[in-house]
Enzyme design. Sequence first.
Site, PDB file in Angstrom:
ATOM      1  N   ARG A  64       0.832  -1.202   0.000  1.00 29.85           N
ATOM      2  CA  ARG A  64       0.000   0.000   0.000  1.00 29.85           C
ATOM      3  C   ARG A  64       0.869   1.256   0.000  1.00 29.85           C
ATOM      4  O   ARG A  64       2.021   1.244   0.440  1.00 29.85           O
ATOM      5  CB  ARG A  64      -0.976  -0.001   1.162  1.00 29.85           C
ATOM      6  CG  ARG A  64      -0.369  -0.103   2.518  1.00 29.85           C
ATOM      7  CD  ARG A  64      -1.453  -0.277   3.561  1.00 29.85           C
ATOM      8  NE  ARG A  64      -0.962  -0.934   4.745  1.00 29.85           N
ATOM      9  CZ  ARG A  64      -1.744  -1.566   5.613  1.00 29.85           C
ATOM     10  NH1 ARG A  64      -3.037  -1.617   5.434  1.00 29.85           N
ATOM     11  NH2 ARG A  64      -1.209  -2.136   6.675  1.00 29.85           N
TER      12      ARG A  64
ATOM     13  N   GLU B 264      -3.150   5.851   4.175  1.00 28.91           N
ATOM     14  CA  GLU B 264      -2.740   4.854   3.186  1.00 28.91           C
ATOM     15  C   GLU B 264      -3.787   4.672   2.099  1.00 28.91           C
ATOM     16  O   GLU B 264      -4.988   4.767   2.358  1.00 28.91           O
ATOM     17  CB  GLU B 264      -2.540   3.501   3.882  1.00 28.91           C
ATOM     18  CG  GLU B 264      -1.432   3.531   4.900  1.00 28.91           C
ATOM     19  CD  GLU B 264      -1.456   2.344   5.848  1.00 28.91           C
ATOM     20  OE1 GLU B 264      -0.363   1.940   6.280  1.00 28.91           O
ATOM     21  OE2 GLU B 264      -2.545   1.829   6.163  1.00 28.91           O
TER      22      GLU B 264
ATOM     23  N   THR C  55      -3.361  -4.022  19.647  1.00 24.97           N
ATOM     24  CA  THR C  55      -3.138  -2.771  20.367  1.00 24.97           C
ATOM     25  C   THR C  55      -2.680  -1.700  19.383  1.00 24.97           C
ATOM     26  O   THR C  55      -2.261  -2.013  18.264  1.00 24.97           O
ATOM     27  CB  THR C  55      -2.052  -2.966  21.451  1.00 24.97           C
ATOM     28  OG1 THR C  55      -0.809  -3.282  20.797  1.00 24.97           O
ATOM     29  CG2 THR C  55      -2.426  -4.089  22.403  1.00 24.97           C
TER      30      THR C  55
ATOM     31  N   ASP D 176       1.313  -2.913  12.280  1.00 24.61           N
ATOM     32  CA  ASP D 176       0.948  -2.833  10.860  1.00 24.61           C
ATOM     33  C   ASP D 176       1.512  -1.588  10.192  1.00 24.61           C
ATOM     34  O   ASP D 176       0.941  -1.044   9.270  1.00 24.61           O
ATOM     35  CB  ASP D 176      -0.585  -2.884  10.695  1.00 24.61           C
ATOM     36  CG  ASP D 176      -1.296  -1.737  11.391  1.00 24.61           C
ATOM     37  OD1 ASP D 176      -0.620  -0.969  12.107  1.00 24.61           O
ATOM     38  OD2 ASP D 176      -2.508  -1.591  11.204  1.00 24.61           O
TER      39      ASP D 176
HETATM   40  P1  NAD Z   1      -8.042   1.345  19.225  1.00 29.79           P
HETATM   41  O1  NAD Z   1      -7.201   2.553  19.453  1.00 29.79           O
HETATM   42  O2  NAD Z   1      -9.511   1.480  19.210  1.00 29.79           O
HETATM   43  O3  NAD Z   1      -7.700   0.256  20.355  1.00 29.79           O
HETATM   44  C1  NAD Z   1      -6.393  -0.084  20.710  1.00 29.79           C
HETATM   45  C2  NAD Z   1      -6.397  -0.547  22.168  1.00 29.79           C
HETATM   46  O4  NAD Z   1      -5.088  -1.008  22.501  1.00 29.79           O
HETATM   47  C3  NAD Z   1      -6.747   0.560  23.157  1.00 29.79           C
HETATM   48  O5  NAD Z   1      -7.853   0.178  23.945  1.00 29.79           O
HETATM   49  C4  NAD Z   1      -5.456   0.698  24.008  1.00 29.79           C
HETATM   50  O6  NAD Z   1      -5.708   1.037  25.359  1.00 29.79           O
HETATM   51  C5  NAD Z   1      -4.869  -0.689  23.874  1.00 29.79           C
HETATM   52  N1  NAD Z   1      -3.441  -0.772  24.164  1.00 29.79           N
HETATM   53  C6  NAD Z   1      -2.437   0.072  23.788  1.00 29.79           C
HETATM   54  N2  NAD Z   1      -1.257  -0.363  24.284  1.00 29.79           N
HETATM   55  C7  NAD Z   1      -1.528  -1.513  24.970  1.00 29.79           C
HETATM   56  C8  NAD Z   1      -0.726  -2.435  25.696  1.00 29.79           C
HETATM   57  N3  NAD Z   1       0.579  -2.241  25.855  1.00 29.79           N
HETATM   58  N4  NAD Z   1      -1.335  -3.506  26.264  1.00 29.79           N
HETATM   59  C9  NAD Z   1      -2.672  -3.701  26.148  1.00 29.79           C
HETATM   60  N5  NAD Z   1      -3.487  -2.863  25.482  1.00 29.79           N
HETATM   61  C10 NAD Z   1      -2.920  -1.782  24.900  1.00 29.79           C
HETATM   62  O7  NAD Z   1      -7.508   0.684  17.885  1.00 29.79           O
HETATM   63  P2  NAD Z   1      -8.209  -0.420  16.963  1.00 29.79           P
HETATM   64  O8  NAD Z   1      -9.033   0.226  15.915  1.00 29.79           O
HETATM   65  O9  NAD Z   1      -8.818  -1.490  17.822  1.00 29.79           O
HETATM   66  O10 NAD Z   1      -6.935  -0.991  16.219  1.00 29.79           O
HETATM   67  C11 NAD Z   1      -5.915  -1.665  16.928  1.00 29.79           C
HETATM   68  C12 NAD Z   1      -4.704  -1.835  16.051  1.00 29.79           C
HETATM   69  O11 NAD Z   1      -5.016  -2.716  14.967  1.00 29.79           O
HETATM   70  C13 NAD Z   1      -4.231  -0.544  15.402  1.00 29.79           C
HETATM   71  O12 NAD Z   1      -2.835  -0.497  15.518  1.00 29.79           O
HETATM   72  C14 NAD Z   1      -4.631  -0.652  13.958  1.00 29.79           C
HETATM   73  O13 NAD Z   1      -3.757   0.041  13.093  1.00 29.79           O
HETATM   74  C15 NAD Z   1      -4.547  -2.144  13.764  1.00 29.79           C
HETATM   75  N6  NAD Z   1      -5.389  -2.663  12.685  1.00 29.79           N
HETATM   76  C16 NAD Z   1      -4.858  -3.650  11.915  1.00 29.79           C
HETATM   77  C17 NAD Z   1      -5.610  -4.195  10.886  1.00 29.79           C
HETATM   78  C18 NAD Z   1      -5.050  -5.321  10.076  1.00 29.79           C
HETATM   79  O14 NAD Z   1      -5.634  -5.698   9.061  1.00 29.79           O
HETATM   80  N7  NAD Z   1      -3.970  -5.918  10.482  1.00 29.79           N
HETATM   81  C19 NAD Z   1      -6.894  -3.714  10.629  1.00 29.79           C
HETATM   82  C20 NAD Z   1      -7.429  -2.732  11.459  1.00 29.79           C
HETATM   83  C21 NAD Z   1      -6.655  -2.210  12.492  1.00 29.79           C
END
Ligand code: NAD
Length: 350
Positions: A55, A66, A211, A237
């Site tokens: 991407r 992105e 997270t 990611d």
């Molecule tokens: P979000 O911000 O809603 O939730 C993230 C959570 O992680 C929060 O509640 C935060 O308190 C918690 N957190 C942070 N550090 C932590 C730690 N050390 N231990 C435990 N918990 C912790 O975000 P989201 O929308 O749920 O997305 C989460 C992650 O997934 C993001 O980084 C996002 O970029 C990624 N994501 C990846 C894909 C994929 O296809 N791989 C798709 C969507 C989102």
Amino acid sequence: MTLPAPSERAFVPFVSVANMMALIHEIGLERMLVELSDAIEADFKRWELFDKTPRVAAHSPDGVIELMPTSDGTHYAFKYVNGHPKNTRDGLQTVQAFGLLADVDTGYPVLLSEMTVLTALRTAATSAMVAKHLAPKGATVMAMIGNGAQSEFQCLAFKAVCGVETVRLYDIDAAATAKAVRNLEGSGLKVVACTSPEEAVEGAQIITTCTADKQYATILTDNMVGAGVHVNAIGGDCPGKTELHRDILLRSDIFVEYPPQTRIEGEIQALPEDHPVTELWQVIRGEAPGRTDARQITLFDSVGFATEDFSALRYVREALARHAMYDQLDMLADPDDPRDLFGMVQRARP
Ligand code: NAD
């Protein structure tokens, strides 16, 4: 998929957030997760047909924006998506997205859709579809570390697609865990709120890390991942953003969506370029082994790939034929004489 009839061509179906939510309730969330995971799996089986590129990312100090394009030669899709972990502090989502599907023959858009909710669905459906191939047989307990926007979708996809019965939740923010516990009430899952990541992984055959933090974090240390576990690592990611201790990677068999993108963005950015990984499409087609023994640690180094968004948009477009939950968006110029664009503008003079 067919284009709208010529008489209908002057509009593009647009699925707003409100209509996406209505569609989910109409179809049923768990059924939609199962159907999406089937659609995503079916497109992984057609892997060679897709145009593939890492991407296109625009990084800034607090996040990334992105573009994710792909085409199977018949349809073209792209998603616009951001990732801004600091956003939740200001009451904003970490991830917002929208996407477009177009007909390759004409270049005409055939669907515009919100993809913030749809991304949560497709990410969960992908994770569960992959776990179906890699998790230990009969796995019923999953640790869910990170209880933010994606988390309940993940839990329900693993229930619907893989038969998970118990989820053990942990987040550094106890309020996030309490929210997920509330949201999963009545879902049929046994939900256990944990106060440490070590407690969350106790007895779990599947560990999902989800997270958000723009740094090299260590959500899982090496001693937390025992033999036989499947790790579904979603949160790492982006360059400079990972979740797992490097030693876990060295003990795992690693499975990825599209290596050129995952080498830049995934957990494997911590490893040398030539560290062996298996491409998921090969496992899904039965051309490469997935889990081969009960003690093996399998790791899905998930970053999210464009074909998954393509599959999700394709699925939504097909669903709209049965459930008319869209608005008609006036985004196609449609003069009677296709060469008379200017005349059309003139005739619209107030
Ligand atoms: P979000 O911000 O809603 O939730 C993230 C959570 O992680 C929060 O509640 C935060 O308190 C918690 N957190 C942070 N550090 C932590 C730690 N050390 N231990 C435990 N918990 C912790 O975000 P989201 O929308 O749920 O997305 C989460 C992650 O997934 C993001 O980084 C996002 O970029 C990624 N994501 C990846 C894909 C994929 O296809 N791989 C798709 C969507 C989102």
